[in-house]
Motif scaffolding. Structure first.
Motif, PDB file in Angstrom:
ATOM      1  N   GLU A   1       0.830  -1.205   0.000  1.00  0.00           N
ATOM      2  CA  GLU A   1       0.000   0.000   0.000  1.00  0.00           C
ATOM      3  C   GLU A   1       0.877   1.274   0.000  1.00  0.00           C
ATOM      4  O   GLU A   1       0.639   2.205  -0.768  1.00  0.00           O
ATOM      5  CB  GLU A   1      -0.869  -0.053   1.264  1.00  0.00           C
ATOM      6  CG  GLU A   1      -1.914   0.981   1.432  1.00  0.00           C
ATOM      7  CD  GLU A   1      -2.646   0.778   2.756  1.00  0.00           C
ATOM      8  OE1 GLU A   1      -3.068   1.803   3.318  1.00  0.00           O
ATOM      9  OE2 GLU A   1      -2.787  -0.369   3.238  1.00  0.00           O
ATOM     10  N   ILE A   2       1.894   1.296   0.846  1.00  0.00           N
ATOM     11  CA  ILE A   2       2.775   2.465   0.935  1.00  0.00           C
ATOM     12  C   ILE A   2       3.615   2.608  -0.333  1.00  0.00           C
ATOM     13  O   ILE A   2       3.741   3.701  -0.885  1.00  0.00           O
ATOM     14  CB  ILE A   2       3.663   2.387   2.191  1.00  0.00           C
ATOM     15  CG1 ILE A   2       2.795   2.527   3.443  1.00  0.00           C
ATOM     16  CG2 ILE A   2       4.745   3.469   2.157  1.00  0.00           C
ATOM     17  CD1 ILE A   2       3.540   2.336   4.739  1.00  0.00           C
ATOM     18  N   VAL A   3       4.163   1.501  -0.810  1.00  0.00           N
ATOM     19  CA  VAL A   3       4.973   1.529  -2.035  1.00  0.00           C
ATOM     20  C   VAL A   3       4.122   2.011  -3.211  1.00  0.00           C
ATOM     21  O   VAL A   3       4.557   2.866  -3.986  1.00  0.00           O
ATOM     22  CB  VAL A   3       5.597   0.138  -2.307  1.00  0.00           C
ATOM     23  CG1 VAL A   3       6.158   0.042  -3.720  1.00  0.00           C
ATOM     24  CG2 VAL A   3       6.677  -0.161  -1.274  1.00  0.00           C
ATOM     25  N   ASP A   4       2.896   1.504  -3.320  1.00  0.00           N
ATOM     26  CA  ASP A   4       2.002   1.931  -4.401  1.00  0.00           C
ATOM     27  C   ASP A   4       1.666   3.415  -4.294  1.00  0.00           C
ATOM     28  O   ASP A   4       1.634   4.123  -5.301  1.00  0.00           O
ATOM     29  CB  ASP A   4       0.714   1.105  -4.403  1.00  0.00           C
ATOM     30  CG  ASP A   4       0.925  -0.321  -4.895  1.00  0.00           C
ATOM     31  OD1 ASP A   4       2.009  -0.611  -5.469  1.00  0.00           O
ATOM     32  OD2 ASP A   4       0.013  -1.151  -4.692  1.00  0.00           O
TER      33      ASP A   4
ATOM     34  N   LYS B   1       2.548   8.640  -6.824  1.00  0.00           N
ATOM     35  CA  LYS B   1       2.847  10.074  -6.695  1.00  0.00           C
ATOM     36  C   LYS B   1       4.145  10.439  -7.409  1.00  0.00           C
ATOM     37  O   LYS B   1       4.627  11.561  -7.288  1.00  0.00           O
ATOM     38  CB  LYS B   1       2.904  10.459  -5.222  1.00  0.00           C
ATOM     39  CG  LYS B   1       1.541  10.363  -4.547  1.00  0.00           C
ATOM     40  CD  LYS B   1       1.606  10.778  -3.097  1.00  0.00           C
ATOM     41  CE  LYS B   1       0.282  10.524  -2.428  1.00  0.00           C
ATOM     42  NZ  LYS B   1      -0.594  11.664  -2.397  1.00  0.00           N
ATOM     43  N   GLY B   2       4.709   9.472  -8.136  1.00  0.00           N
ATOM     44  CA  GLY B   2       5.868   9.753  -8.975  1.00  0.00           C
ATOM     45  C   GLY B   2       7.227   9.584  -8.311  1.00  0.00           C
ATOM     46  O   GLY B   2       8.243  10.001  -8.865  1.00  0.00           O
ATOM     47  N   PHE B   3       7.267   8.949  -7.141  1.00  0.00           N
ATOM     48  CA  PHE B   3       8.542   8.762  -6.454  1.00  0.00           C
ATOM     49  C   PHE B   3       9.158   7.418  -6.824  1.00  0.00           C
ATOM     50  O   PHE B   3       8.446   6.427  -6.989  1.00  0.00           O
ATOM     51  CB  PHE B   3       8.360   8.858  -4.942  1.00  0.00           C
ATOM     52  CG  PHE B   3       7.933  10.217  -4.502  1.00  0.00           C
ATOM     53  CD1 PHE B   3       8.861  11.247  -4.387  1.00  0.00           C
ATOM     54  CD2 PHE B   3       6.604  10.496  -4.239  1.00  0.00           C
ATOM     55  CE1 PHE B   3       8.469  12.518  -4.007  1.00  0.00           C
ATOM     56  CE2 PHE B   3       6.191  11.759  -3.853  1.00  0.00           C
ATOM     57  CZ  PHE B   3       7.132  12.774  -3.733  1.00  0.00           C
ATOM     58  N   ARG B   4      10.491   7.424  -6.934  1.00  0.00           N
ATOM     59  CA  ARG B   4      11.211   6.180  -7.228  1.00  0.00           C
ATOM     60  C   ARG B   4      11.122   5.239  -6.041  1.00  0.00           C
ATOM     61  O   ARG B   4      11.229   5.655  -4.890  1.00  0.00           O
ATOM     62  CB  ARG B   4      12.686   6.479  -7.509  1.00  0.00           C
ATOM     63  CG  ARG B   4      12.926   7.071  -8.877  1.00  0.00           C
ATOM     64  CD  ARG B   4      14.392   7.191  -9.220  1.00  0.00           C
ATOM     65  NE  ARG B   4      15.169   6.090  -8.677  1.00  0.00           N
ATOM     66  CZ  ARG B   4      16.395   6.217  -8.190  1.00  0.00           C
ATOM     67  NH1 ARG B   4      17.004   7.380  -8.181  1.00  0.00           N
ATOM     68  NH2 ARG B   4      17.045   5.189  -7.716  1.00  0.00           N
ATOM     69  N   ILE B   5      10.970   3.980  -6.345  1.00  0.00           N
ATOM     70  CA  ILE B   5      10.925   2.950  -5.299  1.00  0.00           C
ATOM     71  C   ILE B   5      12.224   2.157  -5.394  1.00  0.00           C
ATOM     72  O   ILE B   5      12.387   1.318  -6.274  1.00  0.00           O
ATOM     73  CB  ILE B   5       9.697   2.024  -5.464  1.00  0.00           C
ATOM     74  CG1 ILE B   5       8.411   2.844  -5.493  1.00  0.00           C
ATOM     75  CG2 ILE B   5       9.672   0.982  -4.372  1.00  0.00           C
ATOM     76  CD1 ILE B   5       8.190   3.734  -4.277  1.00  0.00           C
TER      77      ILE B   5
END
Length: 143
Positions: A6-9, A14-18
């Protein structure tokens, strides 16, 4: 309680690299019942990712705070972090700094009464109770 996916998604949408390091930071915060400092998170994540810097930890924590995916609690001038973002009480030991979460249904009632009485639109609340944990209490008050 939030889940890793959920947090990673949320971050990805929101456009942040994982990165693996970011994922490891979030995973650790979700799995620990402690409320670790950035330095402790760094020591734990560094075991798996030796090249991770303390700066990466701080930047990731700042991002997670900004997106309201973690809470920051200050204990004796030290920032500590909690992935439990639902309304709850933090019990803080004034001797050893231990923090425990307590879920309490009455918090919503208190929040609603405060909003009605003050005419505030309350977006977020923080509730801390300071005292001695069971371990410190038994040491401090033994005779």
């Amino acid at each position: 309680m939030q889940q890793l996916k959920e947090i990673v998604d949320t971050l990805r949408n929101k456009g942040f690299r994982i990165t693996p390091q970011r994922t490891a930071i979030v995973d650790y915060l979700l799995k620990t019942e402690d409320h670790p400092s950035a330095e402790l998170i760094h020591r734990v994540v560094k075991k798996r990712y030796p090249m991770v810097s303390l700066s990466t930890i701080y930047k990731t924590l700042d991002l997670l705070k900004e997106k309201r995916l973690v809470n920051e609690i200050e204990v004796d001038g030290e920032a500590r972090f909690d992935a439990h973002t639902d309304e709850h009480i933090n019990l803080v030991c004034i001797n050893c700094g231990k923090i425990e979460d307590v879920d309490e249904e009455l918090l919503k009632d208190i929040q609603n009464k405060a909003a009605k009485k003050s005419k505030y639109l309350i977006l977020k609340s923080s509730f801390e109770l300071l005292g001695y944990c069971s371990n410190c209490k038994s040491k401090k008050f033994q005779k």
